[in-house]
Design an enzyme around this catalytic site. Structure first.
Site, PDB file in Angstrom:
ATOM      1  N   ALA A  40      10.333  -2.395   3.907  1.00 51.08           N
ATOM      2  CA  ALA A  40      10.178  -1.742   2.607  1.00 51.08           C
ATOM      3  C   ALA A  40      10.186  -0.235   2.832  1.00 51.08           C
ATOM      4  O   ALA A  40       9.936   0.241   3.940  1.00 51.08           O
ATOM      5  CB  ALA A  40       8.852  -2.163   1.989  1.00 51.08           C
TER       6      ALA A  40
ATOM      7  N   GLY B 153       9.969  -6.210   5.373  1.00 59.11           N
ATOM      8  CA  GLY B 153      10.816  -6.676   4.273  1.00 59.11           C
ATOM      9  C   GLY B 153      12.240  -6.957   4.737  1.00 59.11           C
ATOM     10  O   GLY B 153      12.931  -7.808   4.170  1.00 59.11           O
TER      11      GLY B 153
ATOM     12  N   GLU C  37      12.182 -10.280   6.034  1.00 61.17           N
ATOM     13  CA  GLU C  37      12.012 -11.202   4.901  1.00 61.17           C
ATOM     14  C   GLU C  37      13.353 -11.433   4.191  1.00 61.17           C
ATOM     15  O   GLU C  37      13.644 -12.548   3.750  1.00 61.17           O
ATOM     16  CB  GLU C  37      10.943 -10.656   3.945  1.00 61.17           C
ATOM     17  CG  GLU C  37       9.550 -10.767   4.580  1.00 61.17           C
ATOM     18  CD  GLU C  37       8.449 -10.104   3.777  1.00 61.17           C
ATOM     19  OE1 GLU C  37       8.657  -8.942   3.358  1.00 61.17           O
ATOM     20  OE2 GLU C  37       7.410 -10.739   3.559  1.00 61.17           O
TER      21      GLU C  37
ATOM     22  N   GLU D  14       3.786  -5.361   9.212  1.00 60.58           N
ATOM     23  CA  GLU D  14       2.982  -4.915   8.067  1.00 60.58           C
ATOM     24  C   GLU D  14       1.515  -4.707   8.405  1.00 60.58           C
ATOM     25  O   GLU D  14       0.858  -3.802   7.872  1.00 60.58           O
ATOM     26  CB  GLU D  14       3.096  -5.925   6.919  1.00 60.58           C
ATOM     27  CG  GLU D  14       4.405  -5.885   6.173  1.00 60.58           C
ATOM     28  CD  GLU D  14       5.505  -6.717   6.796  1.00 60.58           C
ATOM     29  OE1 GLU D  14       5.380  -7.104   7.976  1.00 60.58           O
ATOM     30  OE2 GLU D  14       6.500  -6.996   6.110  1.00 60.58           O
TER      31      GLU D  14
HETATM   32  N1  CAA Z   1      10.174   3.414   5.083  1.00 59.97           N
HETATM   33  C1  CAA Z   1      10.424   4.725   4.944  1.00 59.97           C
HETATM   34  N2  CAA Z   1      10.761   5.525   5.965  1.00 59.97           N
HETATM   35  C2  CAA Z   1      10.824   4.969   7.193  1.00 59.97           C
HETATM   36  C3  CAA Z   1      10.571   3.610   7.413  1.00 59.97           C
HETATM   37  C4  CAA Z   1      10.237   2.812   6.283  1.00 59.97           C
HETATM   38  N3  CAA Z   1      10.003   1.510   6.411  1.00 59.97           N
HETATM   39  N4  CAA Z   1      10.715   3.359   8.723  1.00 59.97           N
HETATM   40  C5  CAA Z   1      11.055   4.509   9.304  1.00 59.97           C
HETATM   41  N5  CAA Z   1      11.127   5.482   8.381  1.00 59.97           N
HETATM   42  C6  CAA Z   1      11.512   6.872   8.598  1.00 59.97           C
HETATM   43  C7  CAA Z   1      10.520   7.599   9.482  1.00 59.97           C
HETATM   44  O1  CAA Z   1       9.450   8.131   8.718  1.00 59.97           O
HETATM   45  C8  CAA Z   1      11.395   8.670  10.086  1.00 59.97           C
HETATM   46  O2  CAA Z   1      11.544   9.669   9.110  1.00 59.97           O
HETATM   47  P1  CAA Z   1      11.607  11.202   9.537  1.00 59.97           P
HETATM   48  O3  CAA Z   1      12.798  11.307  10.441  1.00 59.97           O
HETATM   49  O4  CAA Z   1      11.724  11.912   8.247  1.00 59.97           O
HETATM   50  O5  CAA Z   1      10.316  11.450  10.259  1.00 59.97           O
HETATM   51  C9  CAA Z   1      12.746   7.988  10.240  1.00 59.97           C
HETATM   52  O6  CAA Z   1      12.709   6.870   9.346  1.00 59.97           O
HETATM   53  C10 CAA Z   1      13.025   7.478  11.636  1.00 59.97           C
HETATM   54  O7  CAA Z   1      11.926   6.711  12.064  1.00 59.97           O
HETATM   55  P2  CAA Z   1      11.394   6.800  13.561  1.00 59.97           P
HETATM   56  O8  CAA Z   1      11.237   8.201  13.970  1.00 59.97           O
HETATM   57  O9  CAA Z   1      10.212   5.914  13.642  1.00 59.97           O
HETATM   58  O10 CAA Z   1      12.646   6.190  14.351  1.00 59.97           O
HETATM   59  P3  CAA Z   1      12.703   5.194  15.574  1.00 59.97           P
HETATM   60  O11 CAA Z   1      14.116   4.984  15.871  1.00 59.97           O
HETATM   61  O12 CAA Z   1      11.774   5.637  16.652  1.00 59.97           O
HETATM   62  O13 CAA Z   1      12.085   3.803  15.063  1.00 59.97           O
HETATM   63  C11 CAA Z   1      11.789   1.965  13.550  1.00 59.97           C
HETATM   64  C12 CAA Z   1      12.742   3.088  14.065  1.00 59.97           C
HETATM   65  C13 CAA Z   1      11.530   0.961  14.669  1.00 59.97           C
HETATM   66  C14 CAA Z   1      12.463   1.307  12.387  1.00 59.97           C
HETATM   67  C15 CAA Z   1      10.447   2.621  13.146  1.00 59.97           C
HETATM   68  O14 CAA Z   1      10.724   3.689  12.264  1.00 59.97           O
HETATM   69  C16 CAA Z   1       9.500   1.696  12.441  1.00 59.97           C
HETATM   70  O15 CAA Z   1       8.792   0.941  13.087  1.00 59.97           O
HETATM   71  N6  CAA Z   1       9.459   1.787  11.098  1.00 59.97           N
HETATM   72  C17 CAA Z   1       8.499   1.048  10.315  1.00 59.97           C
HETATM   73  C18 CAA Z   1       8.921  -0.348  10.132  1.00 59.97           C
HETATM   74  C19 CAA Z   1       7.925  -1.068   9.261  1.00 59.97           C
HETATM   75  O16 CAA Z   1       6.729  -0.921   9.376  1.00 59.97           O
HETATM   76  N7  CAA Z   1       8.450  -1.889   8.369  1.00 59.97           N
HETATM   77  C20 CAA Z   1       7.619  -2.641   7.463  1.00 59.97           C
HETATM   78  C21 CAA Z   1       7.434  -1.869   6.217  1.00 59.97           C
HETATM   79  S1  CAA Z   1       6.321  -2.696   5.140  1.00 59.97           S
HETATM   80  C22 CAA Z   1       7.206  -3.942   4.490  1.00 59.97           C
HETATM   81  O17 CAA Z   1       8.362  -4.076   4.706  1.00 59.97           O
HETATM   82  C23 CAA Z   1       6.372  -4.862   3.642  1.00 59.97           C
HETATM   83  C24 CAA Z   1       6.920  -5.195   2.366  1.00 59.97           C
HETATM   84  O18 CAA Z   1       7.917  -5.826   2.243  1.00 59.97           O
HETATM   85  C25 CAA Z   1       6.183  -4.800   1.161  1.00 59.97           C
END
Ligand code: CAA
Length: 699
Positions: free
Chosen positions: A62, A101, A104, A124
């Site tokens: 998400a 997500g 999912e 999450e």
């Molecule tokens: N939403 C918004 N922005 C996100 C994001 C997300 N899910 N995941 C990453 N970003 C952004 C980061 O903030 C970062 O932005 P900036 O460059 O402006 O700082 C950019 O994307 C790159 O992220 P990283 O620096 O972390 O890049 P990376 O290559 O080291 O890692 C990644 C990539 C593994 C995807 C890591 O970003 C990560 O773990 N992201 C979170 C994933 C996550 O937690 N997903 C679950 C979200 S909750 C959900 O999905 C539940 C639901 O359905 C309601």
């Protein structure tokens, strides 16, 4: 390019998602996927479809940035149901990471193919929530209950090969995912749809005892966290209930998590961690120096631990000690650490040898001449540090970066003994340096931008979270710690016993109570420091009782006794009658009438001390942003992530309330230690928060 587009490839629809940087499920992606499914359903020329992503990754979840805004339809729950309900088979083609997500969405597809380098996960829980779009219901159905619990509770990334073995993926390919996914999708036309939601779980083995056992197995590691228990309840629902009712249970538990303060705190931490590497004056364009070889001075616990970080990424390390036996001892400790990892299955015997092969021991400064970065980790006195840097200045090659691992000392003064102060900075590692994630990167007055930029990048490369600090006594972390330690110790002399203080802070969520930490670190270090200081310069009421404890040869865990007693060979602290008697005597000597303290009083006092000093550090520009201070405390001092760090905690309390309490403390305990930080006063008067301050700074 639109967020979602469709190409027709010989009757297979290739649905592309494109939402850089990580293809998060923003409104445009959800809406695009919904419309794409409708178009595919209505298009008679299409027999099957593939959902794939452009850019570096499959959908990584998400859009966390949308969490604060009112939700906008279509919601992800609706989108995944539409995908699952499709009559034409849909295949997810996964590269990079399919997370939250994103997974999912993949689980709602009827089949999943992935690059062998891909990873999947439901992280999450790390954001204080739970998979809220069917993940807790569909993942156990495809991957099994035990595997699903492991994935959902840990939030870890699961490698494609393991996911395949669990049944969460159907096929892996080494390259050309697009072609492989199209070929795979063609085979699904005949197979037809296979809906995850229609799969059933044989619930007979997953009774109450199974879930109770699982709860007990994770109790320690999830202490204080709100979401893990809700995750388990959802998986229990997946076992016991049909999909529809399971999804309702998931929704209810999701809402509970989402509206809990822990979710806000952990989302704050997610973004705070990504902010730290943004440093004013430094950009992508700032040149970097090439670091290919590192020198470490001092092969003690700290030096050896620091060296391991570089060997772990394949970098050669020259380790310098003054005496051969100290060098041998240092190298053998490093080897033991690696062998311990090997015994746990984290390294192969060959990897241990490879890493040890990267070490060169020496007693000659001249051997550091080919190092690009040299980090000094010797005894913590200014005289010794200055001698080391004078020697380094003679042997280090031009452009080598010279770093001190000092925890407190003035880097400007250290840099001043060299003819190249712009090459000097502080790199403050935390013990054990091969384990702890925090690295304070201390920018001295004359540190060159390229030196700082190189070290900020390097921190990430060695797996640390590097926080930039200005020069002051103790930098960000230890400067705050000393305020906290004093107030905790004063709480003891005023009426609480050490174990009561520790229990209050442990129950608040700290990894350890302050008294246990002191015993572990050794009480003699502070004692010796104080002997070299003027008594007027510190709070003797907080330290005299500890000095008496040290003088009884109770120096902490290492001497088998300190503030606490320890049974032979045990690390478990036990309240000590001897020490409690000393405390009572010292209180009486000071004319203090001991009064009991509640856990709330102890916690509030400790937190306000941290917050007030944090605000001073921020106001003085030592820390770039409040969220950096949180990252320091979370990664270096055992602060509970679900409280977001001391500055976020202050925002939750409201800065006006924090300010008023600190003023009241000034009246009650004296203004010597309770002068409100000017920045705190200013923000409180404006009705603003530390988060507002960070935003205004553009930080
Ligand atoms: N939403 C918004 N922005 C996100 C994001 C997300 N899910 N995941 C990453 N970003 C952004 C980061 O903030 C970062 O932005 P900036 O460059 O402006 O700082 C950019 O994307 C790159 O992220 P990283 O620096 O972390 O890049 P990376 O290559 O080291 O890692 C990644 C990539 C593994 C995807 C890591 O970003 C990560 O773990 N992201 C979170 C994933 C996550 O937690 N997903 C679950 C979200 S909750 C959900 O999905 C539940 C639901 O359905 C309601």
């Amino acid at each position: 390019m639109t967020a979602v587009s469709i190409e027709n490839r010989d009757n297979i629809a290739l649905v592309w998602v494109y939402n850089p940087p990580v293809n998060a499920l923003s409104h445009s992606v959800r809406d695009g996927l919904k419309n794409a499914m409708r178009a595919i359903a209505e298009d008679d020329t299409i027999d099957a479809a593939v959902i794939a992503c452009r850019g570096r990754t499959f959908i990584a979840g998400a859009d966390i940035r949308e969490f604060g805004a009112p939700p906008k339809a279509p919601h992800l729950t609706e989108v995944v149901q539409i995908i699952e309900d499709m009559e034409k088979p849909i295949t997810a083609a996964i590269h990079g990471t399919a997370l939250g997500g994103g997974l999912e969405v993949a689980l709602s597809c009827h089949y999943r193919i992935a690059l062998s380098t891909a990873k999947i996960g439901l992280p999450e829980v790390k954001l204080g929530i739970l998979p809220g779009a069917g993940g807790t219901q569909r993942f156990p159905r495809v991957a099994g209950v035990e595997n699903a619990l492991d994935a959902i509770i840990s939030g870890r990334h699961i490698k494609a090969k393991q996911a395949l073995s669990w049944g969460a993926l159907d096929e892996l390919v080494d390259d050309d995912l697009e072609a492989a996914a199209l070929a795979f999708a063609r085979t699904t036309i005949k197979k037809g749809v296979r809906r995850t939601g229609e799969m059933t779980i044989d619930g007979t083995t997953y009774d109450q005892a199974f879930f109770d056992g699982f709860r007990a197995s994770i109790a320690r590691r999830t202490r204080g966290y709100f979401a893990p228990e809700r995750c388990i309840r959802c998986v229990e629902a997946a076992v016991k209930l049909p999909l529809k009712e399971g999804l309702e249970a998931e929704r209810k538990n999701f809402q509970e998590c989402f509206s809990n303060s822990q979710a806000k705190a952990m989302q704050h931490v997610f973004f705070a961690e990504r902010q730290v590497s943004r440093v004013p004056g430094i950009s992508k364009e700032t040149p970097r120096r090439e670091i290919k070889k590192v020198g470490i001075i001092g092969a003690g616990t700290m030096g050896g631990g620091i060296a391991m970080n570089f060997a772990n990424i394949g970098m050669p390390v020259t380790l310098l000690e003054v005496q051969q036996d100290a060098l041998d001892r240092g190298l053998s400790v490093v080897r033991k650490n690696y062998e311990r990892s090997a015994a746990k299955g984290k390294l192969t015997a060959e990897q241990v040898e490879q890493r040890m092969g990267l070490f060169t021991g020496t007693m000659e400064y001249a051997d550091l001449g080919d190092c690009d970065l040299i980090i000094e980790a010797v005894f913590e006195t200014m005289d010794i540090k200055k001698k080391v840097f004078t020697a380094l200045d003679e042997v280090a090659k031009p452009d080598a970066i010279l770093a001190s691992n000092t925890s407190y000392l003035d880097i400007d003064a250290i840099a001043a003994v060299t003819n190249r102060p712009s090459d000097v900075l502080g790199l403050h590692f935390f013990s054990p340096a091969n384990v702890m994630r925090l690295l304070e990167i201390v920018r001295a007055d004359k540190t060159a931008d390229d030196v700082l930029a190189t070290c900020v990048d390097l921190a990430r490369k060695i797996g640390k979270v590097g926080v930039v600090s200005g020069v002051c006594h103790g930098f960000i972390g230890n400067r705050m710690l000393s305020q906290y330690a004093r107030e905790m110790s004063l709480s003891v002399i005023e009426g609480a016993m050490p174990h009561e203080v520790d229990k209050a802070m442990y129950d608040f969520g700290m990894a350890m109570g302050p008294m246990t930490v002191s015993d572990m670190a050794g009480l003699d270090i502070g004692y010796l420091n104080r002997k070299g200081m003027d008594r007027a310069d510190y709070e003797t009421r907080a330290t005299d009782w500890i000095d008496r404890v040290v003088e009884m040869d109770r120096k902490g865990l290492k001497t088998g006794a300190g503030i606490y007693d320890y049974d032979e060979g045990s690390r478990t602290p036990k309240p000590s009658d001897t020490v409690m008697a000393v405390i009572e005597e010292e209180s009486a000597k000071l004319g203090i009438e001991r009064t009991p303290k509640t856990a709330d009083e102890i916690v509030e006092r400790g937190m306000l001390a941290l917050i007030n000093e944090g605000a001073k550090i921020l106001g003085e520009g030592i820390a770039i942003r409040a969220s950096d201070i949180d990252i320091v405390y979370l990664n270096g001092y055992g602060f509970p992530p679900y409280r977001g760090g001391p500055m976020h905690y202050a925002d939750q309390m409201g800065l006006k309330a924090v300010y008023e309490k600190i003023c009241a403390y000034g009246e009650k305990f004296g203004e010597r230690w309770w002068q409100p930080a000017p920045l705190l006063k200013e923000l409180a008067e404006k009705g603003q928060s530390f988060a507002d301050y960070d935003k205004k700074q553009g930080a």
